[in-house]
Design an enzyme around this catalytic site. Sequence first.
Site, PDB file in Angstrom:
ATOM      1  N   HIS A  49      -6.240  -6.208  -1.951  1.00  0.00           N
ATOM      2  CA  HIS A  49      -5.137  -5.364  -1.497  1.00  0.00           C
ATOM      3  C   HIS A  49      -4.167  -6.118  -0.588  1.00  0.00           C
ATOM      4  CE1 HIS A  49      -3.554  -1.288  -1.011  1.00  0.00           C
ATOM      5  NE2 HIS A  49      -3.530  -1.435   0.305  1.00  0.00           N
ATOM      6  N   SER A  83       0.828  -1.199   0.000  1.00  0.00           N
ATOM      7  CA  SER A  83       0.000   0.000   0.000  1.00  0.00           C
ATOM      8  C   SER A  83       0.874   1.267   0.000  1.00  0.00           C
ATOM      9  CB  SER A  83      -0.959  -0.048   1.188  1.00  0.00           C
ATOM     10  OG  SER A  83      -1.975   0.894   1.051  1.00  0.00           O
ATOM     11  N   ASP A 140      -8.031  -5.426  -6.447  1.00  0.00           N
ATOM     12  CA  ASP A 140      -7.909  -4.297  -5.519  1.00  0.00           C
ATOM     13  C   ASP A 140      -8.176  -3.000  -6.269  1.00  0.00           C
ATOM     14  OD1 ASP A 140      -7.112  -2.536  -3.450  1.00  0.00           O
ATOM     15  OD2 ASP A 140      -5.034  -2.577  -4.155  1.00  0.00           O
TER      16      ASP A 140
END
Length: 471
Positions: free
Chosen positions: A448, A167, A392
């Site tokens: 994710h 991320s 994601d």
Amino acid sequence: MFYLVLSLLFGALGTLGAPEADEIKFLPGLQKQPNFKQYSGYFNVADNKHLHYWFVESQKDPAASPVVLWLNGGPGCSSLDGLLTEHGPFLIQNDGMSLEYNPYSWNMIANVLYLESPAGVGFSYSDDSHYTTNDTEVSMNNYLALKEFFKAFPEYIKNEFFLTGESYGGIYIPTLAERVMEDASMNLQGIAVGNGMSSYEMNDNSLVYFAYYHGLLGTRLWGDLQAYCCDGGKCDFYNNHNPNCSSNLNEVQDVVYNSGLNIYNLYAPCPGGVGKRVGIDNGHLVIRDLGNSFINHEWTQLWNQKLKGVASLYKLVRLDPPCTNSTPSTLYLNNPYVKTALHISPSALPWVICSAEVNLNYNRLYMDVRKQYLKLLGALKYRVLVYNGDVDMACNFLGDEWFVESLQQEVQVKRRPWLYYTGKSQQVGGFVKEFSNLAFLTVKGSGHMVPTDKPIAAFTMFSNFIKKQPY
């Protein structure tokens, strides 16, 4: 003779280097204590900041296993989420009290260091309770924390060393690598970034295509986006000042962020049900927006200013990533017996998955990390893996694929499926394209948090990466 004695002495100190006071002797929630050593404590960095770490030694020959740093993103989110819900040796259960062993833990084959960064995140804190920071300061303090780690654990200084994260770790990891590669004392071998924020521009531009081709936008909205945001076949959804384009992008944001979809995994349900980006819970302000998308748009900038203003009116502001259930981890880590076992400082704040204060006051300095990647690749000795779960929406695979292609490295292996074994059969894990010292890899059907969604595929990918085996 003197040098021989000295080297023997340092050798002995090396094997005894691990800080005994930080060793976790008994971890609550486990039916059986682990057969590997683990440590939890603090690294003191600049400006009286104290970064909490949790280090788990490899289950297979720690002395010969690589050392792997793991950073979660946010900015402002705790790496203990990676430990307890993704690829740590034990996974938190729904009761918030018990842990189960993870058969696909990354410490099966590596010594893994989970660092809560920056100060203000998780159990990390600053003596002055000042938590405004930026990308450059964070990379420096993470580097200083690594220096402290190898001071505390000198027996690992010669081991192969990898920097990994996900991320906003897409910013943290390459900016940290830029510092580590200049330090000859660390045996850096490479970096791996999962669903990373590599370029705001490419992430925004690709998200609109992702949303349309996954059936989220409809032909009318797509037609308007083409008419008002595109020119000569090139679309700009990132920094377009056409008011009609901005209006249509607001609709895209509304669909992606406000309609109840799980932005971290399009095809997964939303734990807790559909929630708004901002809400009130028992008089507390709850924010479910990490502020990483469409940051150039006037509407977003006004929204962020308004958010900071509203947040200042509340005593407690909670930052809960949308469609995630952090209640079990929060219950477990705030249990006084667990905090005692982890040697948590009384100065630390109660643990939350993400810090609203760090996130809202974070100064994003890097709009992309192309320079850092090119510096790493230009050294011709570091291996780089960029991997993405392909469903994601927070940091979508298409944007990261564009980013990797923009580095213009020589292709070694054309894009192809990669496989993993489930124990019963061989399955397609996703697709991989390999360049000189660089690979871009997708994980099919994952969101994710790749190790959470596809643990076997993730472990296979991780194992192949650190062992220099083909994907």
